[in-house]
Design a protein around this motif. Sequence first.
Motif, PDB file in Angstrom:
ATOM      1  N   SER A  29     -32.129 -16.550  30.321  1.00 34.18           N
ATOM      2  CA  SER A  29     -32.563 -14.710  30.901  1.00 34.18           C
ATOM      3  C   SER A  29     -33.719 -15.344  31.532  1.00 34.18           C
ATOM      4  O   SER A  29     -35.104 -15.442  31.061  1.00 34.18           O
ATOM      5  CB  SER A  29     -32.302 -14.436  29.629  1.00 34.18           C
ATOM      6  N   PRO A  30     -33.640 -13.608  32.594  1.00 36.22           N
ATOM      7  CA  PRO A  30     -32.926 -13.549  33.607  1.00 36.22           C
ATOM      8  C   PRO A  30     -32.208 -14.546  34.437  1.00 36.22           C
ATOM      9  O   PRO A  30     -31.411 -14.021  34.380  1.00 36.22           O
ATOM     10  CB  PRO A  30     -33.569 -12.615  33.790  1.00 36.22           C
ATOM     11  N   ASP A  52     -39.728 -10.451  30.575  1.00 38.17           N
ATOM     12  CA  ASP A  52     -39.379  -9.143  29.809  1.00 38.17           C
ATOM     13  C   ASP A  52     -39.720  -9.742  28.321  1.00 38.17           C
ATOM     14  O   ASP A  52     -38.899 -10.402  28.321  1.00 38.17           O
ATOM     15  CB  ASP A  52     -38.259  -8.688  29.970  1.00 38.17           C
ATOM     16  N   ARG A  53     -40.996  -9.706  27.614  1.00 38.94           N
ATOM     17  CA  ARG A  53     -41.077 -10.530  26.298  1.00 38.94           C
ATOM     18  C   ARG A  53     -39.977  -9.170  25.530  1.00 38.94           C
ATOM     19  O   ARG A  53     -40.228  -9.388  24.004  1.00 38.94           O
ATOM     20  CB  ARG A  53     -42.560  -9.288  25.923  1.00 38.94           C
ATOM     21  N   GLU A  54     -39.941  -8.427  25.517  1.00 35.58           N
ATOM     22  CA  GLU A  54     -38.915  -7.082  24.779  1.00 35.58           C
ATOM     23  C   GLU A  54     -37.712  -7.503  24.779  1.00 35.58           C
ATOM     24  O   GLU A  54     -36.505  -7.429  24.055  1.00 35.58           O
ATOM     25  CB  GLU A  54     -39.022  -5.555  25.220  1.00 35.58           C
ATOM     26  N   LYS A  55     -37.533  -9.281  26.185  1.00 39.06           N
ATOM     27  CA  LYS A  55     -36.078  -8.696  25.713  1.00 39.06           C
ATOM     28  C   LYS A  55     -36.026 -10.882  25.688  1.00 39.06           C
ATOM     29  O   LYS A  55     -34.756 -10.537  24.306  1.00 39.06           O
ATOM     30  CB  LYS A  55     -35.389  -8.534  27.192  1.00 39.06           C
ATOM     31  N   VAL A  56     -36.856 -11.541  25.841  1.00 37.28           N
ATOM     32  CA  VAL A  56     -37.181 -13.068  25.422  1.00 37.28           C
ATOM     33  C   VAL A  56     -38.989 -13.267  25.153  1.00 37.28           C
ATOM     34  O   VAL A  56     -39.321 -12.805  26.815  1.00 37.28           O
ATOM     35  CB  VAL A  56     -36.838 -13.575  26.588  1.00 37.28           C
ATOM     36  N   SER A  57     -39.155 -13.263  24.506  1.00 33.83           N
ATOM     37  CA  SER A  57     -40.369 -13.234  24.326  1.00 33.83           C
ATOM     38  C   SER A  57     -40.935 -15.321  23.961  1.00 33.83           C
ATOM     39  O   SER A  57     -42.078 -15.040  24.226  1.00 33.83           O
ATOM     40  CB  SER A  57     -40.286 -12.929  22.649  1.00 33.83           C
ATOM     41  N   TYR A  59     -39.666 -19.322  25.483  1.00 30.66           N
ATOM     42  CA  TYR A  59     -38.913 -19.808  26.291  1.00 30.66           C
ATOM     43  C   TYR A  59     -38.730 -21.071  25.614  1.00 30.66           C
ATOM     44  O   TYR A  59     -40.219 -21.204  25.220  1.00 30.66           O
ATOM     45  CB  TYR A  59     -38.850 -19.960  27.816  1.00 30.66           C
ATOM     46  N   ASP A  88     -47.110  -9.648  25.496  1.00 31.22           N
ATOM     47  CA  ASP A  88     -47.101  -8.148  25.833  1.00 31.22           C
ATOM     48  C   ASP A  88     -48.515  -7.615  26.888  1.00 31.22           C
ATOM     49  O   ASP A  88     -49.633  -7.804  26.802  1.00 31.22           O
ATOM     50  CB  ASP A  88     -46.929  -7.996  24.231  1.00 31.22           C
ATOM     51  N   ASN A  92     -44.927  -0.237  28.156  1.00 23.38           N
ATOM     52  CA  ASN A  92     -43.661   0.560  27.302  1.00 23.38           C
ATOM     53  C   ASN A  92     -44.356   2.013  27.097  1.00 23.38           C
ATOM     54  O   ASN A  92     -45.258   1.942  26.081  1.00 23.38           O
ATOM     55  CB  ASN A  92     -42.623   0.188  26.454  1.00 23.38           C
ATOM     56  N   ARG A 122     -41.998   0.183  22.214  1.00 25.97           N
ATOM     57  CA  ARG A 122     -40.732  -1.458  22.344  1.00 25.97           C
ATOM     58  C   ARG A 122     -41.681  -2.386  22.228  1.00 25.97           C
ATOM     59  O   ARG A 122     -41.464  -3.000  22.407  1.00 25.97           O
ATOM     60  CB  ARG A 122     -39.758  -1.297  22.876  1.00 25.97           C
TER      61      ARG A 122
END
Length: 624
Positions: A29-30, A52-57, A59, A88, A92, A122
């Motif tokens: 992702s993405p 996007d840390r809020e989606k994937v923090s 890898y 981060d 947001n 967030r």
Amino acid sequence: MQVTATDSDDSTTANGMVRYRILSQSPHSPIPNMFTINSETGDIVTVAAGLDREKVSQYTIIVQATDMEGNLNFGLSNTATALISITDINDNPPELTVRTFSGEVPENKVNVVVTNLTVVDRDQPHSPNWNAVYRIVSGDPTGHFTIRTNPITNEGMLTVVKPVDFEMNRAFMLTVVVSNQAHLASGIQSSLQSTAGVTISVQDVNEPPVFPVNPKMIRFEEGVPAGTTLTVFAAQDPDHFIHQIVRYSKLSDPANWLKINRTNGQITTMALLDRESMYVKNNVYEATFLAFDNGKSGSPQASGTGTLQIYLIDVNDNAPVLMPRESQVCEHARPNSRVNITAADADADPNVGPFVFELPSFPASVRRNWTISRLNGDYAQLRLRISYLEASVYEIPIIVSDSGNPPLSNRSVIRVKVCPCDDNGDCSATGAVAATGLGTGAIIAILICIIILLSMVLLFVVWMKRREKERQAKPLLIDPEDDVRDNILKYDEEGGGEEDQDYDLSQLQQPESLDHIISKPAGVRRVDERPVIAESQYPVRPSLPHPGDIGDFINDGLRAADNDPTAPPYDSLLVFDYEGSGSTAGSVSSLNSTSSGDQDYDYLNDWGPRFKKLADLYGGGDDD
């Protein structure tokens, strides 16, 4: 990041030349290929935007290193795992959960939380990008409220910091804005939900009456008579929408000088106001009064206090007092033989000094022997007017006047010891004795009394010595110290209780006659009785024996007593107690233990372990 692999082969040959490639990426992702790696340097870089840390923090990337310049057919390979954490940024903005909050607060209360403002952010918790900051942008121009951030929940606690008054404001409409400690990232706009309204209702409570001027200062002259009206110390009830009655009472009046009218707060005196009283500090007397209402439905009475300060203006009501009260001077007038005098006055300026010191005209000897000279407004000197005055103690009256209007005077007495002095002007030892008030004749009389007392003591000692010699010259049969004649010897007294003292003394007394013995019927006698025979005659001496013949006198009396049958103790039968015949008790002959016949003691085994030993002795139990 950069990854590095080492190869022990020669790096100048293909055997030691290492190449890198990414085998996998998790999560996808993405897109599945967010990163790429430089095959020669091992640098890992992003391929496209969209982290996007809020989606994937984080890898996870599997990296492969292969020698032989990356030839998979001939080269040797190894793999490693690379972890990439996404940091981060404040992308947001915080958002309030509702558009309008509400709460209520009692009037006159502070540090009360009205309501909690909840927010959602967030970004990474407990970081500057997440921590909320609340501001009141409108609706509170006088600063009654503030918003503190809860560090754990990130909520905004709307708190009262200045008391609110129901009679002034029944409600408040506030506008609140929330933001982060850190600024928003570039290109990020604030959300509409970062602003909300807060409606606060003020609750009416029963407020205590308030004194408009507190403390209240008034000025009065001291000494005003009892019953004087000083002022009206009235309070106001802040509850304008509720009609209540205010009453007054006295809370603190140290000297008990004042009283207050219960209905209108009028202050009057009950005693004279004295500025010199111990309860007056710096000319001010303080009293505290209480004002209370009658309460309203559901609320108790409320009370308020007020302080009345009375500044007492001094009047000349205290006469000055001479100081010191005692001193001494030399009997011969000398330049340095004088007494400095002053006065103490409890009043204040201008009712104190300068003082006037003067000697009274009566008795005439005062002005004839003494004189006063003025030094300044507060001090004067007392000295001898004549060249010589006999040593003694003199009480000199002095009239002291102050500078009040009108002035007050006081006749004081100073005790001056006139004594002989040495060359330095100090009283000598003999002078100190003379100055105590004893003249020469008195001192001589005291010395004569002392001599007479010493002579009497000496004569008594001589008499005691002479008596001791006379005793040694005529020794007695016994030692003089053991001679008990004409002396009362007190032996130890072992006093007992009432039972010890309950006895018949007649049994111990010598009978005066023998009639009761002769006429007594036959039977058992219970007393030691005197026999009925003629009494022996003792030798009679014409006069008292000489002390030297005391031994013969005692021996003669002893022989006469031994041969006298009528002298106690009498040789007769003594019966100490007689119990009479017969007995109320039954016969005990049945208890004879020597009776014949066998008796069964086996029942002792049934009496328990305490009688086991007795059962073994008499019951014929088996031996262990």
